[in-house]
Design an enzyme around this catalytic site. Structure first.
Site, PDB file in Angstrom:
ATOM      1  N   GLY A  46       0.782  -1.236   0.000  1.00 52.49           N
ATOM      2  CA  GLY A  46       0.000   0.000   0.000  1.00 52.49           C
ATOM      3  C   GLY A  46       0.809   1.279   0.000  1.00 52.49           C
ATOM      4  N   ASP A 102       0.959   3.909   4.503  1.00 56.52           N
ATOM      5  CA  ASP A 102      -0.167   4.483   3.769  1.00 56.52           C
ATOM      6  C   ASP A 102      -1.272   4.944   4.714  1.00 56.52           C
ATOM      7  OD1 ASP A 102      -0.770   1.901   4.550  1.00 56.52           O
ATOM      8  OD2 ASP A 102      -1.269   1.158   2.558  1.00 56.52           O
ATOM      9  N   ASP A 105      -4.596   2.592  11.024  1.00 59.14           N
ATOM     10  CA  ASP A 105      -5.964   2.319  11.454  1.00 59.14           C
ATOM     11  C   ASP A 105      -5.878   1.987  12.943  1.00 59.14           C
ATOM     12  OD1 ASP A 105      -8.550   1.463  11.752  1.00 59.14           O
ATOM     13  OD2 ASP A 105      -8.543   0.032  10.120  1.00 59.14           O
ATOM     14  N   LYS A 133      -6.688   7.102  10.405  1.00 60.03           N
ATOM     15  CA  LYS A 133      -8.133   6.943  10.509  1.00 60.03           C
ATOM     16  C   LYS A 133      -8.597   7.359  11.899  1.00 60.03           C
ATOM     17  CE  LYS A 133      -9.845   3.342   7.971  1.00 60.03           C
ATOM     18  NZ  LYS A 133     -10.395   1.984   7.752  1.00 60.03           N
ATOM     19  N   PHE A 155     -14.018   2.679   5.051  1.00 54.02           N
ATOM     20  CA  PHE A 155     -13.008   1.943   4.300  1.00 54.02           C
ATOM     21  C   PHE A 155     -12.616   2.758   3.073  1.00 54.02           C
ATOM     22  CE2 PHE A 155     -10.883  -1.306   1.886  1.00 54.02           C
ATOM     23  CZ  PHE A 155     -10.147  -1.909   2.891  1.00 54.02           C
ATOM     24  N   VAL A 156     -11.353   3.134   3.026  1.00 50.27           N
ATOM     25  CA  VAL A 156     -10.884   4.009   1.951  1.00 50.27           C
ATOM     26  C   VAL A 156      -9.953   3.261   1.007  1.00 50.27           C
ATOM     27  CG1 VAL A 156     -11.176   6.117   3.311  1.00 50.27           C
ATOM     28  CG2 VAL A 156      -8.975   4.936   3.367  1.00 50.27           C
ATOM     29  N   ASP A 162      -5.894  -0.563  -1.145  1.00 49.07           N
ATOM     30  CA  ASP A 162      -6.705  -1.495  -1.917  1.00 49.07           C
ATOM     31  C   ASP A 162      -7.904  -2.031  -1.148  1.00 49.07           C
ATOM     32  OD1 ASP A 162      -5.125  -3.136  -0.065  1.00 49.07           O
ATOM     33  OD2 ASP A 162      -5.915  -4.843  -1.196  1.00 49.07           O
ATOM     34  N   ARG A 168      -5.833   0.290  -6.128  1.00 48.84           N
ATOM     35  CA  ARG A 168      -4.573   0.929  -5.710  1.00 48.84           C
ATOM     36  C   ARG A 168      -4.155   2.031  -6.677  1.00 48.84           C
ATOM     37  NH1 ARG A 168      -2.179  -2.157  -1.576  1.00 48.84           N
ATOM     38  NH2 ARG A 168      -2.369  -4.415  -1.771  1.00 48.84           N
TER      39      ARG A 168
HETATM   40  P1  IMP Z   1      -3.795  -1.346  11.278  1.00 45.17           P
HETATM   41  O1  IMP Z   1      -2.885  -2.439  11.765  1.00 45.17           O
HETATM   42  O2  IMP Z   1      -5.197  -1.514  11.773  1.00 45.17           O
HETATM   43  O3  IMP Z   1      -3.255   0.045  11.553  1.00 45.17           O
HETATM   44  O4  IMP Z   1      -3.931  -1.549   9.710  1.00 45.17           O
HETATM   45  C1  IMP Z   1      -2.931  -1.136   8.864  1.00 45.17           C
HETATM   46  C2  IMP Z   1      -3.063  -1.709   7.469  1.00 45.17           C
HETATM   47  O5  IMP Z   1      -4.391  -2.141   7.183  1.00 45.17           O
HETATM   48  C3  IMP Z   1      -2.753  -0.639   6.447  1.00 45.17           C
HETATM   49  O6  IMP Z   1      -1.389  -0.593   6.134  1.00 45.17           O
HETATM   50  C4  IMP Z   1      -3.608  -1.046   5.270  1.00 45.17           C
HETATM   51  O7  IMP Z   1      -2.913  -1.969   4.473  1.00 45.17           O
HETATM   52  C5  IMP Z   1      -4.803  -1.721   5.894  1.00 45.17           C
HETATM   53  N1  IMP Z   1      -5.947  -0.798   6.033  1.00 45.17           N
HETATM   54  C6  IMP Z   1      -6.446  -0.252   7.162  1.00 45.17           C
HETATM   55  N2  IMP Z   1      -7.507   0.525   6.901  1.00 45.17           N
HETATM   56  C7  IMP Z   1      -7.691   0.473   5.563  1.00 45.17           C
HETATM   57  C8  IMP Z   1      -8.625   1.101   4.664  1.00 45.17           C
HETATM   58  O8  IMP Z   1      -9.525   1.880   5.024  1.00 45.17           O
HETATM   59  N3  IMP Z   1      -8.467   0.805   3.341  1.00 45.17           N
HETATM   60  C9  IMP Z   1      -7.499  -0.024   2.870  1.00 45.17           C
HETATM   61  N4  IMP Z   1      -6.613  -0.620   3.672  1.00 45.17           N
HETATM   62  C10 IMP Z   1      -6.693  -0.375   5.006  1.00 45.17           C
END
Ligand code: IMP
Length: 182
Positions: A46, A102, A105, A133, A155-156, A162, A168
């Site tokens: 990403g 990228d 979350d 986010k 969800f973006v 992606d 992407r």
């Molecule tokens: P985290 O561990 O919850 O912070 O998730 C991180 C990873 O989840 C990011 O690097 C993305 O690859 C994916 N991700 C989280 N939210 C989104 C979204 O809204 N769209 C697409 N990918 C996401």
């Protein structure tokens, strides 16, 4: 501005807005790392689009490396389970490491990655997140030093992000229509 893809509910950040964000972040990073020869690490896949842009906005000496982890298995929710799919090729001991991500979350992916990289004794380690986010009442597990923008809890996709490996290549960041994944 280009017409939005039919699966996109709304555009959150246009190409023009992204350009401004990236330029600003490049300036901030250049200012802080002017004499530190940072190793800028992107987390595949990403972050490649953001990496390609932000590295050209950084004007001090730097090098790059890539890592791949998997945390979302074709879905939309964070599993908290992180697997290293590709490790770095560079030794990071004594280096000033900047992880380019990228989207942040839950932050679980990066929190795991930070711990793993810390154990290799870098001089410093920071995060530059293109977007964070915003989830009410919840703080991500890590705090990025550089943040491009905040996005709502939806969800973006686009600009490297992606859904099941699609979207992407969209040049903007948009909210995916829930009907696509429900
Ligand atoms: P985290 O561990 O919850 O912070 O998730 C991180 C990873 O989840 C990011 O690097 C993305 O690859 C994916 N991700 C989280 N939210 C989104 C979204 O809204 N769209 C697409 N990918 C996401």
């Amino acid at each position: 501005m280009a017409e939005a893809h039919p699966d996109i509910e709304s555009i959150l950040l246009s190409e023009e807005e992204i350009k401004e964000i990236v330029a600003r972040m490049g300036k901030e990073i250049t200012r802080d790392y002017a004499d530190k020869n940072p190793l800028v690490i992107a987390v595949l896949r990403g972050a490649v689009v953001f990496m390609a842009d932000v590295m050209r906005a950084i004007t001090c000496p730097m090098s790059v490396d890539f890592m791949a982890v998997s945390s979302y298995a074709d879905g939309v929710k964070s599993s908290g389970v992180v697997r290293i799919v590709k490790d770095l090729d560079t030794k990071i001991e004594g280096r000033n490491v900047l992880i380019v991500e990228d989207i942040l979350d839950s932050g679980l992916t990066l929190s795991y990655l930070m711990r793993m990289l810390q154990s290799r004794n870098p001089a410093s380690i920071e995060i530059a997140a293109f977007v964070v986010k915003d989830i009410e009442g919840k703080k991500p597990a890590v705090e990025p030093r550089y943040v491009g923008a905040h996005v709502p809890n939806a969800f973006v996709v686009g600009y490297g992000l992606d859904y099941a490996e699609r979207y992407r290549n969209l040049p903007y960041l948009g909210i995916l229509k829930p009907s696509v994944y429900e």
